[in-house]
Design a protein around this motif. Structure first.
Motif, PDB file in Angstrom:
ATOM      1  N   GLU A 222       0.820  -1.213   0.000  1.00  0.00           N
ATOM      2  CA  GLU A 222       0.000   0.000   0.000  1.00  0.00           C
ATOM      3  C   GLU A 222       0.854   1.263   0.000  1.00  0.00           C
ATOM      4  N   LEU A 223       1.951   1.252   0.756  1.00  0.00           N
ATOM      5  CA  LEU A 223       2.779   2.447   0.896  1.00  0.00           C
ATOM      6  C   LEU A 223       3.967   2.454  -0.061  1.00  0.00           C
ATOM      7  N   GLY A 224       4.093   1.414  -0.880  1.00  0.00           N
ATOM      8  CA  GLY A 224       5.181   1.372  -1.835  1.00  0.00           C
ATOM      9  C   GLY A 224       6.545   1.220  -1.197  1.00  0.00           C
ATOM     10  N   LEU A 225       6.623   0.430  -0.128  1.00  0.00           N
ATOM     11  CA  LEU A 225       7.874   0.251   0.598  1.00  0.00           C
ATOM     12  C   LEU A 225       8.657  -0.924   0.036  1.00  0.00           C
ATOM     13  N   ALA A 226       9.900  -1.033   0.494  1.00  0.00           N
ATOM     14  CA  ALA A 226      10.779  -2.099   0.021  1.00  0.00           C
ATOM     15  C   ALA A 226      10.248  -3.458   0.434  1.00  0.00           C
ATOM     16  N   ALA A 267      -1.954   3.181   8.432  1.00  0.00           N
ATOM     17  CA  ALA A 267      -1.968   1.776   8.023  1.00  0.00           C
ATOM     18  C   ALA A 267      -2.111   0.842   9.212  1.00  0.00           C
ATOM     19  N   LEU A 268      -1.578   1.242  10.363  1.00  0.00           N
ATOM     20  CA  LEU A 268      -1.691   0.418  11.565  1.00  0.00           C
ATOM     21  C   LEU A 268      -3.010   0.635  12.292  1.00  0.00           C
ATOM     22  N   ARG A 269      -3.742   1.696  11.913  1.00  0.00           N
ATOM     23  CA  ARG A 269      -5.027   2.025  12.565  1.00  0.00           C
ATOM     24  C   ARG A 269      -6.093   2.238  11.487  1.00  0.00           C
ATOM     25  N   PRO A 270      -6.404   1.240  10.686  1.00  0.00           N
ATOM     26  CA  PRO A 270      -7.344   1.442   9.580  1.00  0.00           C
ATOM     27  C   PRO A 270      -8.706   1.917  10.069  1.00  0.00           C
ATOM     28  N   GLY A 271      -9.250   2.906   9.355  1.00  0.00           N
ATOM     29  CA  GLY A 271     -10.571   3.419   9.687  1.00  0.00           C
ATOM     30  C   GLY A 271     -10.584   4.473  10.773  1.00  0.00           C
ATOM     31  N   LEU A 272      -9.424   4.805  11.328  1.00  0.00           N
ATOM     32  CA  LEU A 272      -9.357   5.794  12.404  1.00  0.00           C
ATOM     33  C   LEU A 272      -8.560   7.006  11.946  1.00  0.00           C
TER      34      LEU A 272
END
Length: 280
Positions: A222-226, A267-272
């Motif tokens: 989602e964040l385009g990380l390695a 990303a660690l707190r979806p919907g908040l």
């Protein structure tokens, strides 16, 4: 010289009068420079703002925070602003935080960044006790001087200690120690590689290892990380371990760090949404 002292404690419970999952204040205690405010929340998660009314920390200051989210309660703890560590003429500032979450509770620890000034000294500890089904999200971020203000940190003493327990069993231990020649630490390729800002994010939940690995992979996508096998060369890395997901990120300055932190926290707190103080 006069020093700051303070203690703040609160506990939250789910009201049992028919309004399901409505988290409300159960108890509150505050003294000295430690204050706690509870802004109105329009989500299912209650929000508490921790305030150090002295405006910063220096050698000899003492702050102690306690917070509990009872069974099924949802609580997010944040700070009014970035905590500032000022030059310590003598002694070390000490900050201790003790958190507890009951069954099916969610406890999110989201203080804003700690700004470190030259010759400052801090000993800080975070201890979290979780029930088997509780969820914890934690963030700690440091900025070693504000680059755009021309600030440079040459020497400092930082010790940040985390201990996370589930049902009394230690599941995460972390020790951050920066001391002495901070300029050399910043330049070290195996350390900060020229960056002056960094953060650690932690998610602890009841999911099994396969579920956590899948979630960490989804966050990276989602964040385009390695990818996992190339994270050693990346400035932001997300990985899954038993019981938890850990993310670490480096940035050249505090502004860039904030831009990296926001999507990671989301990303660690979806919907908040972020705590209100973060957007001020």
């Amino acid at each position: 010289m006069q020093r700051t002292t303070g203690k703040g404690a609160l506990s939250m419970r789910v009201r049992a009068n028919g309004q399901a999952d409505k988290t409300q204040l159960h108890s509150l205690w505050q003294e000295g420079a430690a204050k706690i405010r509870l802004p109105k929340s329009y989500s299912s998660m209650a929000e508490a703002v921790l305030i150090n009314t002295s405006g910063g920390l220096t050698g000899g200051d003492r702050l102690h925070w306690q917070a509990e989210a009872g069974d099924r309660a949802r609580l997010c703890l944040t700070t009014q602003a970035c905590e500032k560590l000022y030059r310590a003429s003598a002694g070390t500032a000490q900050v201790t935080s003790e958190l507890k979450a009951g069954e099916n509770a969610q406890l999110h620890w989201l203080p804003q960044e700690t700004i470190v000034y030259n010759s400052s000294a801090l000993e800080r500890s975070l201890q979290v006790q979780l029930a088997a089904s509780a969820v914890f999200v934690g963030v700690e971020a440091f900025v070693l001087g504000r680059v755009h203000m021309g600030e440079a940190v040459k020497t400092a003493h930082l010790h940040d200690r985390w201990r996370i327990y589930r049902e009394g069993q230690l599941i995460h231990a972390e020790e951050l120690r920066l001391a002495g020649d901070i300029e050399a630490i910043i330049k070290g390729e195996a350390l900060l590689a020229g960056n002056t800002a960094f953060a650690t994010l932690l998610y602890v939940g009841p999911e099994d290892s396969e579920q956590l690995s899948a979630r960490a992979y989804a966050i990276r996508q989602e964040l385009g990380l390695a990818t996992a096998d190339k994270q050693m060369q990346a400035q932001t890395a997300v990985c899954a371990l038993p019981n938890k997901i850990i993310a670490r990120t480096l940035a050249k300055d505090g502004f860039t760090l904030r831009q990296k932190l926001l999507p990671l926290i989301a990303a660690l707190r979806p919907g908040l949404s972020l705590p209100k103080c973060w957007s001020l």
